[in-house]
Design an enzyme around this catalytic site. Structure first.
Site, PDB file in Angstrom:
ATOM      1  N   TYR A  63       0.838  -1.191   0.000  1.00 54.08           N
ATOM      2  CA  TYR A  63       0.000   0.000   0.000  1.00 54.08           C
ATOM      3  C   TYR A  63       0.880   1.251   0.000  1.00 54.08           C
ATOM      4  CZ  TYR A  63      -3.759  -3.323   0.844  1.00 54.08           C
ATOM      5  OH  TYR A  63      -4.637  -4.372   0.726  1.00 54.08           O
ATOM      6  N   ARG A  91       2.364  -1.717  11.246  1.00 52.72           N
ATOM      7  CA  ARG A  91       2.445  -2.988  10.525  1.00 52.72           C
ATOM      8  C   ARG A  91       3.457  -2.819   9.402  1.00 52.72           C
ATOM      9  NH1 ARG A  91      -1.682  -7.711   8.739  1.00 52.72           N
ATOM     10  NH2 ARG A  91      -1.102  -8.306  10.852  1.00 52.72           N
TER      11      ARG A  91
END
Length: 354
Positions: A164, A212
């Site tokens: 992402y 993360r």
């Protein structure tokens, strides 16, 4: 076996009641406009009541242009505060730590929902962010964290994994910028570090901050990510680092780190008070205990938590195992998995019976 049910303290905020965390799982259960649905609330609260020490939402986009999938929870406006506030209260009442994962899909935004997809550089049909847009993206991550704190959550996790937008900046393959946000590893990490520093400065002293991180694939190099992790541990801004490994037993495939177990490669770093979590095919209590044995502080559980809403309670029996897959739709429906989530699970090979 390590004690999965020993409390875990963090540098900030409340302790985690045990070492089991619900992974941030895409579930497509929110309303089309990003508002929390009753189905998504039921899914999360069931796992919190089922004993997870930390319960995390799905990836929640911080800008409309960052929507990665239909039915995604949103946090890019105060319009979403009512649902988020009620969810935070429901989670806190169970004793779990309630966490929102902050996300922007970048080039991986849903093409049917996002007409103007953006990334670090021009890639996959997405255009490169202008410098002022990079700064706006940073501020929108920070604003979303402040919004989560206002809603009453214990903390946020910044999604810097899975290809992402933040990974698109970290990767030398997808980041071809020539300004301060491209080129060297330090420059490619600049946006992520500014996001984390901004959240830490804007939120209260007891608000928890996690990250993360993918450590390979998506154009990332394992040893470069290890150096970044070492810097993050040294900065002391994070309460925990969440390693998304796909398989916690996996070894690196990079030439310069080949044949080294990924989890140990990061667990052996000095990390001060920052905690380390890991995700990837953690299915049984023995799997979760092995994550702790190998140096992490807690384990994220994904698919097994879909199969059993009370996973964390059931895991008190060290010999217990989740039902084998594939499972009938009726089984997951009985675990507060809505029809929208069931439709998504049909894309998981071998998860649901035909």
């Amino acid at each position: 076996m390590p004690d999965l049910f020993a409390p875990l303290t963090f540098p900030r905020g409340r302790p985690m009641p045990n070492r089991l965390a619900l992974a941030p799982l895409t579930n497509r259960q929110s309303h089309d406009d990003g508002r929390l649905s009753e189905a998504e609330r039921a899914w999360l609260v069931r796992r919190a009541r089922g004993g997870f020490g930390l319960t995390m939402t799905c990836a929640s986009h911080v800008q409309p242009s960052g929507q990665g999938f239909g039915g995604q929870l949103a946090i890019h406006s105060d319009d979403f505060l009512d649902g988020l506030t009620s969810l935070a209260a429901d989670l806190r009442a169970t004793g779990t730590l309630g966490v929102v994962q902050l996300h922007h899909a970048g080039a991986r935004a849903d093409r049917e929902l996002v007409a103007d997809r953006v990334s670090a550089s021009e890639v996959e049909g997405a255009r490169a962010l202008e410098l002022d847009e990079v700064h706006r993206l940073r501020e929108d991550f920070v604003a979303a964290a402040v919004r989560a704190e206002r809603a009453g959550f214990d903390g946020v996790e910044v999604h810097g994994a899975h290809g992402y937008v933040l990974t698109q900046f970290l990767s030398a393959e997808t980041n071809q910028r020539t300004d301060a946000y491209g080129g060297s590893p330090e420059n490619r990490a600049r946006l992520l570090l500014e996001v984390l520093a901004g959240i830490r400065a804007a939120c209260g002293p007891d608000f928890q901050l996690g990250l993360r991180l993918s450590v390979e694939r998506f154009g990332l190099r394992t040893l470069e990510m290890r150096e970044l992790a070492a810097e993050l541990f040294g900065r002391g801004e994070l309460d925990y680092l969440d390693l998304s490994l796909w398989d916690v037993t996996k070894y690196s495939v990079d030439d310069d780190a080949q044949d080294q177990p990924l989890l140990e490669l990061f667990a052996e770093l000095p990390r001060g008070g920052t905690r380390l979590g890991a995700a990837g095919k953690v299915r049984t209590p023995a799997d979760a205990a092995a994550v702790l044995e190998r140096g992490a502080d807690f384990a994220f559980v994904g698919r097994a938590a879909i199969l059993h809403g009370e996973y964390a309670q059931l895991a008190r029996d060290a010999d217990w195992e989740p039902v084998p897959m594939p499972v009938d739709v009726a089984h997951v429906a009985g675990q507060d998995v809505s029809p929208a989530f069931v439709d998504y699970l049909r894309t998981f090979r071998g998860f649901l019976a035909p």
